[in-house]
Design a protein around this motif. Structure first.
Motif, PDB file in Angstrom:
ATOM      1  N   MET A  39       0.899  -1.380   0.161  1.00 23.89           N
ATOM      2  CA  MET A  39      -0.188  -0.022   0.181  1.00 23.89           C
ATOM      3  C   MET A  39       0.918   1.333  -0.221  1.00 23.89           C
ATOM      4  N   SER A  40       0.590   2.065  -1.157  1.00 27.24           N
ATOM      5  CA  SER A  40       1.456   3.478  -1.061  1.00 27.24           C
ATOM      6  C   SER A  40       1.105   4.358   0.174  1.00 27.24           C
ATOM      7  N   ASP A  41       1.857   5.524   0.170  1.00 26.12           N
ATOM      8  CA  ASP A  41       1.553   6.335   1.342  1.00 26.12           C
ATOM      9  C   ASP A  41       0.296   7.122   1.106  1.00 26.12           C
ATOM     10  N   ARG A  42       0.128   7.268  -0.147  1.00 30.19           N
ATOM     11  CA  ARG A  42      -1.357   8.017  -0.335  1.00 30.19           C
ATOM     12  C   ARG A  42      -2.561   7.102  -0.604  1.00 30.19           C
ATOM     13  N   GLU A  43      -2.351   5.848  -0.712  1.00 34.49           N
ATOM     14  CA  GLU A  43      -3.597   4.876  -0.943  1.00 34.49           C
ATOM     15  C   GLU A  43      -4.369   5.044   0.480  1.00 34.49           C
ATOM     16  N   VAL A  44      -5.691   4.981   0.266  1.00 33.86           N
ATOM     17  CA  VAL A  44      -6.373   4.779   1.327  1.00 33.86           C
ATOM     18  C   VAL A  44      -7.419   3.617   1.120  1.00 33.86           C
ATOM     19  N   ASN A  45      -7.689   2.713   2.283  1.00 33.11           N
ATOM     20  CA  ASN A  45      -8.668   1.439   2.126  1.00 33.11           C
ATOM     21  C   ASN A  45     -10.064   2.078   2.612  1.00 33.11           C
ATOM     22  N   PHE A  46     -11.042   2.161   1.880  1.00 34.25           N
ATOM     23  CA  PHE A  46     -12.347   2.538   2.153  1.00 34.25           C
ATOM     24  C   PHE A  46     -13.147   1.170   2.473  1.00 34.25           C
ATOM     25  N   LEU A  47     -13.984   1.308   3.391  1.00 35.30           N
ATOM     26  CA  LEU A  47     -14.892   0.179   3.514  1.00 35.30           C
ATOM     27  C   LEU A  47     -16.606   0.811   3.404  1.00 35.30           C
ATOM     28  N   LEU A  48     -17.216   0.479   2.229  1.00 42.05           N
ATOM     29  CA  LEU A  48     -18.448   1.146   1.974  1.00 42.05           C
ATOM     30  C   LEU A  48     -19.619   0.435   2.499  1.00 42.05           C
ATOM     31  N   VAL A  49     -20.822   1.121   3.086  1.00 39.54           N
ATOM     32  CA  VAL A  49     -21.455   0.418   3.856  1.00 39.54           C
ATOM     33  C   VAL A  49     -22.931   1.049   3.445  1.00 39.54           C
ATOM     34  N   HIS A  50     -23.935   0.292   2.907  1.00 38.67           N
ATOM     35  CA  HIS A  50     -24.871   0.821   2.386  1.00 38.67           C
ATOM     36  C   HIS A  50     -26.202   1.021   3.064  1.00 38.67           C
ATOM     37  N   GLY A  51     -27.293   1.751   2.596  1.00 42.90           N
ATOM     38  CA  GLY A  51     -28.274   2.075   3.270  1.00 42.90           C
ATOM     39  C   GLY A  51     -29.480   1.210   3.223  1.00 42.90           C
ATOM     40  N   SER A  52     -30.791   1.692   3.763  1.00 49.10           N
ATOM     41  CA  SER A  52     -31.995   0.758   3.599  1.00 49.10           C
ATOM     42  C   SER A  52     -32.295   0.166   2.109  1.00 49.10           C
ATOM     43  N   CYS A  53     -32.640  -0.895   1.810  1.00 47.38           N
ATOM     44  CA  CYS A  53     -33.149  -1.501   0.888  1.00 47.38           C
ATOM     45  C   CYS A  53     -32.104  -1.539  -0.201  1.00 47.38           C
ATOM     46  N   HIS A  54     -30.504  -1.099   0.035  1.00 51.71           N
ATOM     47  CA  HIS A  54     -29.702  -1.124  -0.812  1.00 51.71           C
ATOM     48  C   HIS A  54     -28.902  -2.207  -0.550  1.00 51.71           C
ATOM     49  N   GLY A  55     -27.638  -2.483  -1.413  1.00 54.69           N
ATOM     50  CA  GLY A  55     -26.742  -3.540  -0.987  1.00 54.69           C
ATOM     51  C   GLY A  55     -25.344  -2.957  -1.602  1.00 54.69           C
ATOM     52  N   ALA A  56     -24.421  -3.792  -1.802  1.00 60.28           N
ATOM     53  CA  ALA A  56     -22.997  -3.429  -2.255  1.00 60.28           C
ATOM     54  C   ALA A  56     -22.957  -3.062  -3.679  1.00 60.28           C
ATOM     55  N   TRP A  57     -23.961  -3.321  -4.402  1.00 56.83           N
ATOM     56  CA  TRP A  57     -24.261  -2.958  -5.848  1.00 56.83           C
ATOM     57  C   TRP A  57     -24.307  -1.544  -5.985  1.00 56.83           C
ATOM     58  N   CYS A  58     -24.740  -0.816  -4.841  1.00 57.95           N
ATOM     59  CA  CYS A  58     -25.022   0.645  -5.058  1.00 57.95           C
ATOM     60  C   CYS A  58     -23.862   1.465  -5.281  1.00 57.95           C
ATOM     61  N   TRP A  59     -22.570   0.920  -5.061  1.00 51.70           N
ATOM     62  CA  TRP A  59     -21.410   1.701  -4.961  1.00 51.70           C
ATOM     63  C   TRP A  59     -20.641   1.272  -6.302  1.00 51.70           C
ATOM     64  N   ARG A  60     -21.401   0.928  -7.144  1.00 50.86           N
ATOM     65  CA  ARG A  60     -20.920   0.305  -8.477  1.00 50.86           C
ATOM     66  C   ARG A  60     -19.988   1.424  -9.248  1.00 50.86           C
ATOM     67  N   ASP A  61     -20.423   2.644  -9.063  1.00 58.03           N
ATOM     68  CA  ASP A  61     -19.857   3.773  -9.955  1.00 58.03           C
ATOM     69  C   ASP A  61     -18.891   4.638  -8.907  1.00 58.03           C
ATOM     70  N   LEU A  62     -18.687   4.361  -7.718  1.00 59.35           N
ATOM     71  CA  LEU A  62     -17.885   4.999  -6.943  1.00 59.35           C
ATOM     72  C   LEU A  62     -16.556   4.208  -6.720  1.00 59.35           C
ATOM     73  N   ILE A  63     -16.620   3.021  -6.853  1.00 59.41           N
ATOM     74  CA  ILE A  63     -15.457   2.277  -6.502  1.00 59.41           C
ATOM     75  C   ILE A  63     -14.201   2.451  -7.680  1.00 59.41           C
ATOM     76  N   PRO A  64     -14.555   2.424  -8.929  1.00 63.53           N
ATOM     77  CA  PRO A  64     -13.594   2.970 -10.032  1.00 63.53           C
ATOM     78  C   PRO A  64     -13.217   4.106 -10.053  1.00 63.53           C
ATOM     79  N   GLU A  65     -13.976   5.106  -9.139  1.00 62.02           N
ATOM     80  CA  GLU A  65     -13.561   6.574  -9.257  1.00 62.02           C
ATOM     81  C   GLU A  65     -12.393   6.734  -8.000  1.00 62.02           C
ATOM     82  N   LEU A  66     -12.808   5.915  -7.128  1.00 71.00           N
ATOM     83  CA  LEU A  66     -11.887   5.911  -5.936  1.00 71.00           C
ATOM     84  C   LEU A  66     -10.340   5.362  -6.358  1.00 71.00           C
ATOM     85  N   ALA A  67     -10.579   4.076  -7.038  1.00 75.48           N
ATOM     86  CA  ALA A  67      -9.281   3.627  -7.780  1.00 75.48           C
ATOM     87  C   ALA A  67      -8.452   4.542  -8.585  1.00 75.48           C
ATOM     88  N   ALA A  68      -9.335   5.303  -9.369  1.00 80.30           N
ATOM     89  CA  ALA A  68      -8.712   6.095 -10.258  1.00 80.30           C
ATOM     90  C   ALA A  68      -7.726   7.242  -9.318  1.00 80.30           C
TER      91      ALA A  68
END
Length: 241
Positions: A1-30
């Motif tokens: 892990m680089s000095d700048r890299e951060v590990n995020f854990l994404l926790v969804h809200g009501s009626c949702h699931g891990a699927w709702c972070w579909r578009d955010l994960i690649p943006e964080l990776a970028a």
């Protein structure tokens, strides 16, 4: 892990699931970060029986996916499971980010705190199951409540995946002590939120340090409405937590 890299854990809200972070994960990776999204008990791919979908089980799911360098992001009702996790083991995470989320009040449940809001925006859309154990959101009202600034493709994707929400974990009180208080925190308000009133998000963070409260001009679903802006803000917050 680089000095700048951060590990995020994404926790969804009501009626949702891990699927709702579909578009955010690649943006964080970028931006050079890693992110993991989990399904809380009974959501997405998780098959936990309804009677075992408790607040403690949600807490344990967060703790199982977190480690001391993790920044845990909780969306909407997800503010309660991440808070329960911080209360149980404050050393299991680096910090918490409440994303247009319910901030816990000691001794109250998420439902109790939500009812304190000056406006109840979702009330007419909630459909209770006959057994009284779960609720769903009327799919005709969901777009205006959750995704009012999202693309048609995104809305269709979300509606396909929305599922039932077990009521028990949301009506279970949570006691907060110095364990929770000592975990660094930030809040992201969504100023066009049609689910949790924006003015209530202001009220819930009134006593927070001003540099720990941020805003995005989006609906209740910034991970869909503007994932690049959300990723940039999480990157900024990660430098301060």
């Amino acid at each position: 892990m680089s000095d700048r890299e951060v590990n995020f854990l994404l926790v969804h809200g009501s009626c949702h699931g891990a699927w709702c972070w579909r578009d955010l994960i690649p943006e964080l990776a970028a931006l050079g970060h890693s992110a993991k999204a989990i399904d809380l008990p009974g959501h997405g791919q998780d098959t936990t029986p309804v009677n075992e979908q408790t607040l403690d089980a949600c807490r344990d799911a967060v703790l199982a996916a977190s480690h001391p360098d993790t920044i845990v992001v909780g969306h909407s009702w997800g503010g309660y499971p991440i808070s329960a996790a911080a209360e149980a083991n404050p050393d299991a995470m680096r910090g918490l980010v409440f994303l247009c989320a319910i901030v816990p009040v000691s001794g109250l449940s998420m439902a109790d705190v939500r009812k304190r809001a000056p406006r109840q925006l979702t009330q007419s859309a909630v459909v209770h199951a006959p057994d009284g154990l779960t609720l769903t959101i009327d799919p005709e009202q969901a777009p205006a409540l959750f995704y009012n600034d999202c693309t048609d493709e995104t809305v269709a994707f979300a509606l396909k995946h929305l599922g039932p929400q077990t009521i028990l974990p949301q009506t279970t009180p949570l006691a907060i002590t110095s364990n929770f208080e000592r975990v660094p925190k930030a809040y992201i308000r969504c100023t066009n939120d049609q689910t949790i009133p924006p003015e209530y998000q202001v009220e819930m963070t009134r006593d927070w340090p001003r540099d720990r409260v941020h805003a995005l001009p989006t609906s209740h679903s910034p991970f869909f409405a503007d994932p690049a802006a959300l990723a940039a803000l999480l990157d900024q917050i990660s430098r301060d937590l």
